[in-house]
Enzyme design. Structure first.
Site, short mmCIF file in Angstrom:
data_model
loop_
_atom_site.label_atom_id
_atom_site.label_comp_id
_atom_site.label_asym_id
_atom_site.label_seq_id
_atom_site.Cartn_x
_atom_site.Cartn_y
_atom_site.Cartn_z
CE LYS A 1 -19.90 18.86 -28.12
NZ LYS A 1 -18.50 18.83 -28.36
C1 LIG Z 1 -17.62 18.85 -27.01
C2 LIG Z 1 -16.37 18.07 -27.03
C3 LIG Z 1 -15.85 17.44 -25.89
C4 LIG Z 1 -16.40 17.68 -24.51
O1 LIG Z 1 -17.75 17.43 -24.35
P1 LIG Z 1 -18.55 18.19 -23.17
O2 LIG Z 1 -19.85 17.47 -23.16
O3 LIG Z 1 -18.67 19.62 -23.59
O4 LIG Z 1 -17.80 18.02 -21.92
C5 LIG Z 1 -14.73 16.64 -26.03
N1 LIG Z 1 -14.13 16.47 -27.21
C6 LIG Z 1 -14.59 17.06 -28.33
C7 LIG Z 1 -13.89 16.81 -29.63
C8 LIG Z 1 -15.72 17.90 -28.28
O5 LIG Z 1 -16.14 18.50 -29.40
#
Ligand SMILES: *Cc1c(COP(=O)(O)O)cnc(C)c1O
Length: 372
Positions: free
Chosen positions: A192
């Protein structure tokens, strides 16, 4: 060339990361150490929100907010089918029912007009469900159209949970991502925009009562005392070590956003023959992904072949929309239910995107896509 280069970043701030980790090893508070509150303070200030609650993942952040809101069996939650599974998984996990709404092809985010139509036309009696909430997703780092979404939600008295897993650092009409709904969830998964070295997440809200509930839910529904449990919660804590890493990374985050924007601008200026992402006026994307639309599936395959031959990495987010996922087959959706989403899923392609993508590599990606 890396799709997302975490090594280049680490070489810039390795000393700082190691120093922060050493501090944790010295004080030994591995669970809920002082770095947690420090990270919460800094990120709440950056987003312009009163409360930030660190947790173990973006998925837990979404889950905890829905739990704090009391979402459960018999509730309908409206969301987009063009997202990562976690967005709708948490709805189902609580026994509630996701109701999908098609997207705006210009932004890949939930279409507010279709949302209004879906809620207005929702036969709550026939479905045996009460509409309770909306989860817009800020896909690829671009905030959804919150002025419109919030107006629709207010009209129908629904709660708005911003899935900002990909958009921390983005802006929408002068406001920051994570401040755009009634509450927001972001993720620090390594890929991210603000990624840690493992899993992590954060809940954001201006609502004092919700913030208090989130703190309780994060630790097994604790009350004033840890062994006085006043509600059902989870073990949703972030590790202190993860907060220490994120504090080091956050120092260079604003600069990294600027660098991502420069890469995106170069792509947009030079790519030919494909649909390029359009950022609405007064908005800034966090550029979690730079995603193009090929003319059709065959065209996408041709681009993929050229990129693969040149050793350039790429990815498809997301090849299977949520209404077509096996895990959600019991919801009864069919192929053709969300034509815009299905069309985008067949044509979309994400290109290498990170703050350290060298100009030479950017030109190689552009050459690969353009076929020049
Ligand atoms: C990555 C993601 C999540 C979940 O996040 P995690 O930290 O991997 O649990 C939820 N929604 C979206 C749109 C994502 O890209």
């Amino acid at each position: 060339m890396q799709f997302i280069d975490l090594k280049a970043q680490q070489s810039r701030i390795r000393d700082r990361i190691e120093a922060n980790i050493r501090t944790v090893l010295d004080h030994g508070q591995y669970v809920m150490g002082p770095e947690i509150a420090e990270l919460e303070r800094r990120l709440a200030a950056a987003a312009g929100v009163r409360h930030a609650t660190a947790c173990a993942s973006g998925t837990d952040a979404l889950l905890m907010i829905l739990m704090a809101r009391g979402i459960g069996p018999g509730d309908a939650v409206f969301t987009t089918p063009f997202t990562f599974i976690a967005t709708a998984e948490v709805i189902r996990l609580l026994g509630a029912t996701p109701v999908f709404v098609d997207i705006d092809p210009a932004t890949f985010n939930i279409d507010p007009d279709r949302l209004d139509a879906a809620i207005s036309g929702f036969d709550a009696k026939a479905a045996g469900l009460t509409p309770r909430a909306v989860i817009p997703v800020d896909l690829f780092g671009l905030p959804a159209d919150y002025d419109a979404v919030n107006a629709v939600a207010r009209k129908h008295k629904l709660f708005v949970l911003e899935d900002a897993a990909q958009s921390f650092g983005a802006t929408y009409r002068g406001r920051k991502a994570c401040a755009l709904g009634d509450a927001a969830a972001t993720s620090f998964f390594p890929a991210k925009p603000l990624g840690g070295y493992g899993d992590g997440g954060m809940c954001f809200t201006d609502d004092d009562d919700m913030a208090e509930a989130l703190v309780s839910i994060r630790v097994h529904g604790m009350g004033a005392d840890k062994y006085d449990n006043i509600r059902i919660g989870i073990n949703g804590r972030m590790d202190t070590l993860q907060a220490a890493v994120l504090l080091a990374k956050f120092e260079i985050f604003p600069e990294e956003l600027t660098r991502r924007r420069a890469v995106a601008d170069r792509y947009t200026e030079a790519l030919e023959g494909v649909g390029v992402p359009r950022v609405p006026e007064d908005c800034r994307s966090a550029w979690a992904q730079y995603s193009i639309l090929a003319e059709n599936a065959g065209h996408r395959e041709a681009i993929q072949d050229r990129l693969a031959a040149a050793g350039i990495p790429f990815a498809v987010y997301y090849p299977i929309p949520l209404h077509r996922q096996t895990a959600f087959r019991t919801l009864g959706y069919r192929e053709g239910d969300f034509p815009v989403t299905e069309d985008c899923a067949a044509r979309i392609l994400s290109l290498p995107m990170h703050p350290y993508l060298e100009p030479g590599d950017q030109e190689r990606v552009i050459g690969g896509v353009n076929g020049g």
